[in-house]
Scaffold this motif. Structure first.
Motif, PDB file in Angstrom:
ATOM      1  N   VAL A  64       0.565  -0.753   0.165  1.00  0.00           N
ATOM      2  CA  VAL A  64       0.313   0.241   0.053  1.00  0.00           C
ATOM      3  C   VAL A  64       0.728   1.020  -0.002  1.00  0.00           C
ATOM      4  O   VAL A  64       1.722   1.410   0.473  1.00  0.00           O
ATOM      5  N   LEU A  65       0.956   1.442  -0.894  1.00  0.00           N
ATOM      6  CA  LEU A  65       1.935   3.361  -0.875  1.00  0.00           C
ATOM      7  C   LEU A  65       0.357   4.754  -1.357  1.00  0.00           C
ATOM      8  O   LEU A  65      -0.532   4.346  -1.575  1.00  0.00           O
ATOM      9  N   SER A  66       1.442   6.066  -1.688  1.00  0.00           N
ATOM     10  CA  SER A  66       0.067   6.491  -2.328  1.00  0.00           C
ATOM     11  C   SER A  66       0.351   6.734  -3.670  1.00  0.00           C
ATOM     12  O   SER A  66       0.693   5.530  -4.300  1.00  0.00           O
ATOM     13  N   HIS A  67      -1.187   7.362  -4.060  1.00  0.00           N
ATOM     14  CA  HIS A  67      -1.466   7.270  -5.352  1.00  0.00           C
ATOM     15  C   HIS A  67       0.231   7.591  -6.533  1.00  0.00           C
ATOM     16  O   HIS A  67       0.453   6.908  -7.402  1.00  0.00           O
ATOM     17  N   GLU A  69       3.208   7.275  -5.453  1.00  0.00           N
ATOM     18  CA  GLU A  69       4.281   6.490  -5.727  1.00  0.00           C
ATOM     19  C   GLU A  69       3.833   5.133  -6.357  1.00  0.00           C
ATOM     20  O   GLU A  69       4.451   4.326  -6.870  1.00  0.00           O
ATOM     21  N   ALA A  70       2.496   4.444  -6.862  1.00  0.00           N
ATOM     22  CA  ALA A  70       1.982   3.594  -6.634  1.00  0.00           C
ATOM     23  C   ALA A  70       2.088   3.110  -8.679  1.00  0.00           C
ATOM     24  O   ALA A  70       2.156   1.994  -8.863  1.00  0.00           O
ATOM     25  N   ALA A  71       1.423   4.052  -8.958  1.00  0.00           N
ATOM     26  CA  ALA A  71       1.307   4.463 -10.342  1.00  0.00           C
ATOM     27  C   ALA A  71       2.717   4.836 -10.915  1.00  0.00           C
ATOM     28  O   ALA A  71       2.686   3.706 -12.493  1.00  0.00           O
ATOM     29  N   GLN A  72       3.810   4.759 -10.605  1.00  0.00           N
ATOM     30  CA  GLN A  72       5.023   5.215 -10.803  1.00  0.00           C
ATOM     31  C   GLN A  72       5.373   3.231 -11.186  1.00  0.00           C
ATOM     32  O   GLN A  72       6.483   3.080 -12.114  1.00  0.00           O
ATOM     33  N   LYS A  73       4.576   2.480 -10.345  1.00  0.00           N
ATOM     34  CA  LYS A  73       5.181   0.762 -10.286  1.00  0.00           C
ATOM     35  C   LYS A  73       4.446   0.420 -11.125  1.00  0.00           C
ATOM     36  O   LYS A  73       4.915  -1.537 -11.045  1.00  0.00           O
ATOM     37  N   ALA A  74       3.508   0.760 -11.592  1.00  0.00           N
ATOM     38  CA  ALA A  74       3.101  -0.195 -13.008  1.00  0.00           C
ATOM     39  C   ALA A  74       2.217   0.688 -14.075  1.00  0.00           C
ATOM     40  O   ALA A  74       2.329   1.476 -14.764  1.00  0.00           O
ATOM     41  N   ALA A  75       1.938  -0.445 -15.058  1.00  0.00           N
ATOM     42  CA  ALA A  75       1.606  -0.192 -16.574  1.00  0.00           C
ATOM     43  C   ALA A  75       0.314   0.515 -16.632  1.00  0.00           C
ATOM     44  O   ALA A  75      -0.522   1.299 -17.635  1.00  0.00           O
ATOM     45  N   ILE A  76      -0.003  -1.105 -15.854  1.00  0.00           N
ATOM     46  CA  ILE A  76      -1.769  -0.678 -15.583  1.00  0.00           C
ATOM     47  C   ILE A  76      -2.075  -0.795 -14.368  1.00  0.00           C
ATOM     48  O   ILE A  76      -1.905  -0.523 -12.905  1.00  0.00           O
ATOM     49  N   ILE A  77      -3.300   0.406 -14.437  1.00  0.00           N
ATOM     50  CA  ILE A  77      -3.463   0.819 -12.846  1.00  0.00           C
ATOM     51  C   ILE A  77      -5.275   0.722 -12.961  1.00  0.00           C
ATOM     52  O   ILE A  77      -6.182   1.262 -14.075  1.00  0.00           O
ATOM     53  N   ILE A  78      -5.851   0.046 -12.167  1.00  0.00           N
ATOM     54  CA  ILE A  78      -7.561  -0.313 -11.737  1.00  0.00           C
ATOM     55  C   ILE A  78      -8.300   1.289 -11.213  1.00  0.00           C
ATOM     56  O   ILE A  78      -7.583   1.547  -9.861  1.00  0.00           O
ATOM     57  N   ILE A  79      -8.400   1.550 -11.225  1.00  0.00           N
ATOM     58  CA  ILE A  79     -10.034   2.978 -11.273  1.00  0.00           C
ATOM     59  C   ILE A  79     -10.445   2.295 -10.276  1.00  0.00           C
ATOM     60  O   ILE A  79     -12.146   2.539 -10.948  1.00  0.00           O
TER      61      ILE A  79
END
Length: 461
Positions: A64-67, A69-79
């Protein structure tokens, strides 16, 4: 430069040994359930949340990270957040550039907003690749694993590569992705979970209308009429006798209505001389709900079978039989066997059994798990050829049952014919028209039209 490079790397095809990290914005019920399933499928999952404190409800293998930080770790982001909270994504537009954003949201009512939630998301983050998916799967189904009723996942988006990545995740979750095209289809996909049995609306309303009409019709003839003219109380007929008349009447009528649009379509095509003109909207909708009409008809037929099985244990039937026996004993008379009635009785029972057997067979072959395992020719043979045979057997069952009463004055109470006579109207019309259509003078040109021949080719222009 480094940021763009990382995005390009993230969008590259998955290696066979390692799956790409999936980010989920939102730690609500759906986000947690979906994250748990994705982890089980072998994907690393990171949650983006306002609060980075780990909760016992969050899957233990997820971070669990901030929005940001989490976005930088993945190419697919489920909203996994409701539309009214999308504004927090605007400051993250630079980080989300080139990412695949999967919109899973639904609304509270159909067409709640001018544009779909996915299109609105694409407007907020114009540099992202927005895909609509997972909105037809519930959090409860994901948690419990009972996905039989919601195994299909509709997917749409403007970027084919992004859609493919999302569909790979869908398949990894043992679900079935259905590509619905561009993001313009998102409005329809979002409306789908809000529709209550859309294909069942007409069949259910029609069956309710038929049931109501025939209930009051039978009530008038079989309860009110004897009470008025004979001072006999047959009100208990409401419990079993009347339902056991309504069910076969509704079943036969609905079964005939399954094949009625087919003969109407054949007549229209013969009249027009082409198959390339659309049918009227009412006929299109009627043809699309034929499967549902048939299943409702099967339900009525099954109820008729159950009601018939309990007839021997009814108090009224046992009283009537014992009265006849006592009457014969007191008069020292024995009523001889009427072989004609025996033949009629056995014949209509045999026709009913065979008709119900084929009826059940039609219902079984309409199930997706069965129909997917037969080719088109086999499916058409069962649903068309055996379907008409079922209609013939069920119609003959009704005719043999009450044919002898057609000319009897006792059958017309208040000038109202017996209810089963009304049930023969639609089936007989369908069978007579179908019989006419199989004449070579009509069948051959109809076959040619359905193979593409046109009487007036300008219709196809």
């Amino acid at each position: 430069m480094n940021k763009n490079s990382s995005n390009i790397m993230a969008l590259a095809p998955n290696s066979p040994n390692k799956r790409e990290t999936v980010c989920i914005f939102g730690t609500g019920d759906f986000g947690r359930a979906l994250g748990h399933k994705i982890i089980q499928a072998g994907y690393p999952v990171v949650f983006g949340s306002r609060s980075t404190q780990t909760s016992s409800l969050i899957p233990k293998d997820a971070e669990v990270l901030s929005h940001a930080e989490a976005a930088q770790k993945a190419a697919i982001i489920i909203i996994a957040i409701q539309r009214q909270h999308y504004n927090f994504l605007t400051p993250l537009a630079e980080i989300l550039h080139g990412k695949v954003l999967v919109d899973v949201s639904n609304n509270l009512k159909i067409n709640q907003y001018p544009e779909s939630n996915a299109e609105y998301l694409a407007q907020l983050v114009p540099g992202a690749k927005v895909v609509k998916a997972f909105n037809t799967v519930s959090a409860w189904a994901l948690q419990s694993g009972t996905l039989d009723a919601s195994r299909q996942v509709f997917v749409c988006g403007d970027d084919m590569g992004a859609k493919q990545m999302v569909m790979d995740i869908v398949r990894a979750l043992d679900l079935t992705p259905l590509d619905q095209g561009s993001l313009l289809a998102a409005q329809e996909i979002e409306n789908y979970p809000l529709q209550l049995f859309p294909m069942w609306k007409f069949p259910i309303l029609l069956s309710l209308g038929l049931t109501t009409f025939f209930f009051f019709y039978c009530l008038t003839r079989d309860v009110i009429y004897p009470y008025v003219y004979e001072n006999k109380d047959f009100s208990f007929f409401i419990v079993i006798s009347i339902p056991n008349r309504i069910c076969p009447i509704s079943a036969l009528t609905l079964l005939a209505l399954v094949y009625f649009p087919g003969v109407l379509a054949a007549i229209i095509q013969l009249y027009r001389g082409t198959k390339y003109l659309r049918f009227p909207d009412w006929l299109d909708k009627w043809m699309l709900c034929r499967k549902q009409l048939g299943l409702v008809a099967l339900a009525f037929a099954s109820l008729h079978v159950l009601y018939t099985l309990v007839i021997p244990i009814r108090s009224f039937v046992r009283w009537r039989i014992s009265s006849q026996i006592i009457s014969q004993a007191l008069n020292n008379e024995t009523e001889p066997l009427n072989t004609t009635n025996a033949w009629l009785s056995d014949s209509y029972l045999a026709l009913g059994i065979l008709g119900f057997f084929l009826f059940v067979l039609l219902g079984i072959t309409s199930l997706p798990s069965v129909s997917n395992n037969v080719n088109w020719r086999e499916f058409r043979f069962v649903q068309s050829k055996l379907g008409y045979l079922t209609l013939i057997l069920c119609t003959a069952h009704t005719l043999v049952y009450g044919g002898k009463w057609f000319l009897s004055p006792l059958s017309y109470r208040w000038y109202l014919p017996n209810a089963y006579m009304l049930s023969l109207i639609v089936p007989c019309i369908v069978l007579v028209v179908k019989f006419v259509l199989i004449f070579p003078c009509l069948d051959k040109p109809l076959t040619r039209i359905r193979q593409g021949w046109e009487r007036n080719p300008q219709y196809s222009e």
